[in-house]
Design a protein around this motif. Structure first.
Motif, PDB file in Angstrom:
ATOM      1  N   TRP A  76       0.828  -1.199   0.000  1.00 55.63           N
ATOM      2  CA  TRP A  76       0.000   0.000   0.000  1.00 55.63           C
ATOM      3  C   TRP A  76       0.866   1.253   0.000  1.00 55.63           C
ATOM      4  O   TRP A  76       2.060   1.207   0.284  1.00 55.63           O
ATOM      5  N   GLN A  77       0.218   2.366  -0.325  1.00 56.82           N
ATOM      6  CA  GLN A  77       0.826   3.691  -0.231  1.00 56.82           C
ATOM      7  C   GLN A  77      -0.191   4.643   0.371  1.00 56.82           C
ATOM      8  O   GLN A  77      -1.389   4.526   0.091  1.00 56.82           O
ATOM      9  N   ALA A  78       0.282   5.585   1.182  1.00 56.23           N
ATOM     10  CA  ALA A  78      -0.609   6.552   1.826  1.00 56.23           C
ATOM     11  C   ALA A  78       0.135   7.867   2.012  1.00 56.23           C
ATOM     12  O   ALA A  78       1.363   7.919   1.991  1.00 56.23           O
ATOM     13  N   THR A  79      -0.635   8.930   2.179  1.00 54.03           N
ATOM     14  CA  THR A  79      -0.060  10.246   2.430  1.00 54.03           C
ATOM     15  C   THR A  79      -0.925  10.971   3.445  1.00 54.03           C
ATOM     16  O   THR A  79      -2.092  10.608   3.656  1.00 54.03           O
ATOM     17  N   ASP A  80      -0.349  12.004   4.079  1.00 50.03           N
ATOM     18  CA  ASP A  80      -1.100  12.781   5.054  1.00 50.03           C
ATOM     19  C   ASP A  80      -1.050  14.249   4.654  1.00 50.03           C
ATOM     20  O   ASP A  80       0.042  14.809   4.460  1.00 50.03           O
ATOM     21  N   PRO A  81      -2.206  14.916   4.483  1.00 47.05           N
ATOM     22  CA  PRO A  81      -2.220  16.332   4.063  1.00 47.05           C
ATOM     23  C   PRO A  81      -1.483  17.249   5.011  1.00 47.05           C
ATOM     24  O   PRO A  81      -0.987  18.300   4.597  1.00 47.05           O
ATOM     25  N   ASN A  82      -1.417  16.881   6.307  1.00 49.24           N
ATOM     26  CA  ASN A  82      -0.723  17.713   7.286  1.00 49.24           C
ATOM     27  C   ASN A  82       0.751  17.366   7.417  1.00 49.24           C
ATOM     28  O   ASN A  82       1.464  18.011   8.185  1.00 49.24           O
ATOM     29  N   GLY A  83       1.190  16.364   6.678  1.00 47.88           N
ATOM     30  CA  GLY A  83       2.582  15.949   6.802  1.00 47.88           C
ATOM     31  C   GLY A  83       2.857  15.141   8.051  1.00 47.88           C
ATOM     32  O   GLY A  83       4.018  14.987   8.448  1.00 47.88           O
ATOM     33  N   ASP A  84       1.793  14.609   8.707  1.00 43.48           N
ATOM     34  CA  ASP A  84       1.991  13.826   9.926  1.00 43.48           C
ATOM     35  C   ASP A  84       2.572  12.448   9.604  1.00 43.48           C
ATOM     36  O   ASP A  84       2.352  11.894   8.522  1.00 43.48           O
ATOM     37  N   LYS A  85       3.289  11.897  10.588  1.00 43.19           N
ATOM     38  CA  LYS A  85       3.715  10.504  10.480  1.00 43.19           C
ATOM     39  C   LYS A  85       2.495   9.600  10.596  1.00 43.19           C
ATOM     40  O   LYS A  85       1.518   9.946  11.259  1.00 43.19           O
ATOM     41  N   MET A  86       2.564   8.431   9.965  1.00 43.23           N
ATOM     42  CA  MET A  86       1.417   7.526   9.941  1.00 43.23           C
ATOM     43  C   MET A  86       1.812   6.132  10.420  1.00 43.23           C
ATOM     44  O   MET A  86       2.966   5.715  10.291  1.00 43.23           O
ATOM     45  N   SER A  87       0.838   5.441  10.964  1.00 49.32           N
ATOM     46  CA  SER A  87       1.003   4.026  11.318  1.00 49.32           C
ATOM     47  C   SER A  87      -0.071   3.229  10.596  1.00 49.32           C
ATOM     48  O   SER A  87      -1.143   3.745  10.265  1.00 49.32           O
ATOM     49  N   TYR A  88       0.217   1.936  10.372  1.00 53.90           N
ATOM     50  CA  TYR A  88      -0.647   1.105   9.542  1.00 53.90           C
ATOM     51  C   TYR A  88      -1.018  -0.175  10.288  1.00 53.90           C
ATOM     52  O   TYR A  88      -0.169  -0.820  10.919  1.00 53.90           O
ATOM     53  N   THR A  89      -2.300  -0.508  10.216  1.00 50.99           N
ATOM     54  CA  THR A  89      -2.810  -1.745  10.808  1.00 50.99           C
ATOM     55  C   THR A  89      -3.519  -2.538   9.723  1.00 50.99           C
ATOM     56  O   THR A  89      -4.365  -1.999   9.002  1.00 50.99           O
ATOM     57  N   LEU A  90      -3.159  -3.836   9.629  1.00 52.82           N
ATOM     58  CA  LEU A  90      -3.706  -4.708   8.600  1.00 52.82           C
ATOM     59  C   LEU A  90      -4.446  -5.856   9.278  1.00 52.82           C
ATOM     60  O   LEU A  90      -3.953  -6.452  10.241  1.00 52.82           O
TER      61      LEU A  90
END
Length: 753
Positions: free
Chosen positions: A577-591
């Motif tokens: 997957w690929q993701a982005t954040d409009p605020n430039g925040d760091k992200m975490s992913y749960t599957l």
């Protein structure tokens, strides 16, 4: 024939989940200064210096000029300013008291150049007729000479009183005697010589196009090329008392210059009358009383009405330069990458360098004490700054095009001016905080700032009104929005005093936005948005390659299986997957995953920063499953502020069971031609490939009987020729779309004849 689609990778649903408080935790700042931002703003009676923004010099408009272009300026020893205009060509005189007089209006379209002789006579170069005139004290035009060139770009007198003309389109410089005889002083390989200046030793410097060359010519006419610019046109020259040459470029696309036919006859020359005998007539108040002399018959066909010679259409990519060339040949860029075209250069009594440009009409000043200190003196309302002239007692004059106007720049500051910043894009709706700035505000001067916000890129009637004037450190009075703009107002009650705005900063807090999932794929099959909102579908076309029945069966080497388009091996699923954040925040992913008919999700991977997962599916029962990806911005936000985005696939197949080969047989014993046949079936997946090998030889691909792999059960037959007598083993492999392989064999005995 039964046909099913076993891998149901179809649509994806997208869900945004918002917290009640949608503010991000980090305060950001919109900052501008002379180094960043001030250059892009709109300046009205405001100058940009290396230190900041201050009031521009007071401007005085000289009224009475009717033409569209003020092409050239010249002055005499008495402080009179002469103005050459265009369409039609005319010459005006501005007295030291500010009175404007019309000296003569010509039949030619443009007065392109003016020069004042040592004895005070006014010489006029016209285009596109290529005629040099002298204006008598009675405001009549006497032809001095009719050059074989169409454009007279510049007239200059040297130290000995000799008149020189820079021309085009043959790139010649002429020397003209008092009786009007013209001789070629320099015949360049260029199309146009656009400007000429003289140094104290009476050396002549010339600039050209289309190669952007700068020449030095001795008084004897010996040429030496001193610089070859990167740009294709050097348009303007100036020289200071130290002999430094300033060369401005005007590189960019323009219309071709028409060349009128050369005349075969000349008008007779008239004697030079004394210029003191008849004063010029003032026309500012009584233009109807201005005598219009009998026009001199044009010697060349006139161009079409409205033609503008050497005017450049706006080209956004046009960037130009001012070069400083020292007497010993060193070259330095002192005004680099300037938008628009550099049309005029001059120096003042302190030898600061002024530069006029277009299509973005600006006036720059380069500090003589530090040539890296470039001031944007003003931005004109007109399209071009075409001409410049500095007089010690009267200051700087500049002429413009579209509209044709003449301005005088005073030595004092304007009473007030404004700077309107460029629009700042916070990318998301934001709350705007305090506006602060650093400024020097002397006694008698003042500075205020107002702001406005909106959600369109260009301010319109949907934006908020400008706020009331604010002091530094006060909170903005505008509603939350994505875009912001500020307006600084500078004013003074002392003509010799100006406030100086050094920088501006506006704090803002972006409203927290949920992360965005750009892509999600299972085993390399991507999901993309369909026409229905919230729905996603896989890319099509995977089967088309398999259904080409005209393709010959491939030869497969032992142990080498053909590509299926399945990125992972059997017993695995590769999720990416690929993701982005409009605020430039760091992200975490749960599957997580679940069966298609189950309600609860089971974890696969939690709170990871990785962007892929290899799922071992051998311990998962065969069937239809879904995978859900949850993206959170919690690493940069507290739990009560963080937001998540989910994307869920609809059912796809996990199938770790091999297909079944049944009813295998071979016939044709006793002959060297054998026919084999059989059936292959699978409980969940389509059959995707068949091949056989005889006695462990190369694998040979085969197609099903209906010539298309499109079902969970396929029948097949194939023929083998050329077998030698004896026993042979025929091994058959069948592969499903999940990569599971089934094997079977038949034995055949070939009896020799």
């Amino acid at each position: 024939m039964r046909s099913t689609i076993s891998i149901l990778i179809a649509f994806v649903s997208v869900t945004f989940i918002y917290s009640v408080d949608t503010r991000a935790v980090s305060t950001n700042f919109f900052k501008q200064s002379p180094a960043i931002g001030f250059e892009q703003g709109k300046k009205n009676s405001v100058s940009l210096t290396i230190d900041g923004l201050k009031l521009a010099p007071e401007l005085t408009l000289v009224k009475g000029i009717e033409e569209q272009y003020v092409w050239c300026l010249a002055n005499d020893e008495y402080g009179n300013v002469y103005i050459g205009t265009g369409d039609p060509g005319a010459v005006y005189k501005l007295s030291p008291l500010g009175n404007l007089y019309l000296l003569h209006r010509f039949e030619e379209l443009y007065v392109q150049s003016l020069a004042i002789s040592p004895s005070g006579h006014v010489f006029v170069g016209t285009s596109p007729q290529g005629i040099i005139y002298r204006i008598t004290p009675w405001n009549e035009a006497v032809m001095v000479c009719d050059l074989p060139d169409s454009y007279i770009w510049k007239l200059r007198f040297d130290e000995t009183g000799g008149l020189y003309a820079a021309t085009g389109p043959e790139g010649r410089i002429y020397r003209i005697t008092e009786d009007g005889e013209a001789t070629v002083f320099f015949d360049s390989p260029q199309s146009h010589i656009l400007d000429i200046v003289f140094d104290k030793a009476n050396n002549l410097y010339a600039c050209s196009e289309p190669d952007g060359l700068v020449y030095k010519l001795t008084s004897a006419g010996d040429p030496f090329m001193i610089y070859d610019a990167d740009e294709d046109e050097v348009h303007s020259l100036a020289i200071d008392s130290a002999g430094n040459i300033y060369a401005g470029t005007a590189s960019g696309a323009r219309p071709p210059l028409p060349i009128p036919q050369v005349p075969t006859t000349r008008l007779p020359l008239e004697p030079l009358p004394s210029v003191e005998t008849v004063p010029p007539l003032e026309v500012a108040d009584t233009p109807q009383q201005v005598p219009h002399p009998t026009p001199i018959a044009p010697k060349r066909p006139m161009l079409r009405p409205g033609y503008r010679p050497h005017l450049y259409p706006h080209t956004p990519e046009a960037r130009n330069t001012v070069y400083k060339i020292t007497p010993d040949g060193l070259v330095k860029r002192i005004l680099d990458d300037t938008p628009g075209f550099i049309f005029a250069i001059c120096t003042d009594d302190k030898e600061n360098v002024y530069v006029g440009t277009g299509e973005k009409a600006r006036l720059y000043m380069i500090d003589i004490d530090n040539d890296e200190n470039v001031h944007t003196v003003l931005e004109a309302e007109e399209s071009q700054v075409l001409s410049l002239l500095f007089l010690t007692r009267r200051g700087l004059f500049f002429g413009t095009g579209n509209e044709g106007r003449l301005y005088q720049l005073s030595q004092t500051y304007a009473e007030k001016g404004t700077f309107e910043s460029s629009v700042f894009d916070a990318k998301v709706v934001s709350t705007w905080g305090n506006v602060t700035w650093d400024a020097d505000v002397p006694e008698g001067a003042g500075l205020t700032v107002a702001t406005r916000t909106g959600n369109s890129e260009k301010p319109d009637n949907t934006w908020s009104e400008w706020s009331t004037a604010q002091a530094s450190g006060e909170k903005t009075q505008n509603p939350p929005a994505r875009f912001v703009q500020y307006r600084a107002s500078l004013f003074t009650a002392q003509p010799d005093t100006s406030p100086l705005l050094k920088d501006v900063s506006i704090a803002y807090l972006p409203m927290n936005q949920p992360p965005e999932i750009i892509s999600l794929s299972v085993d390399g099959t991507p999901y993309r948005a369909s026409g229905e909102e919230g729905q996603y579908r896989p890319h099509s076309g995977l089967r088309a390659k398999q259904t080409n029945v005209h393709r010959p069966p491939p030869r497969i080497m032992p142990g080498k299986l053909p590509e299926t388009g399945k990125p992972s091996r059997a017993g695995t699923k590769f999720v990416k997957w690929q993701a982005t954040d409009p605020n430039g925040d760091k992200m975490s992913y749960t599957l997580s995953y679940k069966g298609a008919r189950e309600r609860s999700w089971k974890p696969l991977q939690e709170n990871t920063e990785k962007l892929s997962y290899l799922w071992q599916t051998t311990r998962v029962p065969d069937g239809e499953y879904l995978v859900k990806l949850v993206v959170s911005d919690q690493p940069d936000n507290p739990p009560n502020v963080s937001l998540i985005t989910e994307k869920t696939t609809q059912p796809f197949v996990i199938d770790n069971t091999r297909p079944q080969l049944t009813r295998l047989s071979a016939s044709g014993a006793g002959y060297d031609k054998v026919t084999a046949e059989g059936t292959v079936s699978d409980g969940l997946s389509d059959i995707s490939r068949l091949q056989y090998s005889v006695d462990a030889a190369d694998w040979v691909g085969i197609f099903p009987d209906d010539m298309i792999f499109d079902a969970q059960e396929e029948s097949f037959h194939f023929t083998i020729e050329g077998l030698e007598p004896g026993e042979h083993t025929i091994v058959i492999n069948a592969t499903d779309t999940e990569g599971n392989i089934a094997s079977g064999k038949v034995l055949i005995e070939i009896i020799g004849g």
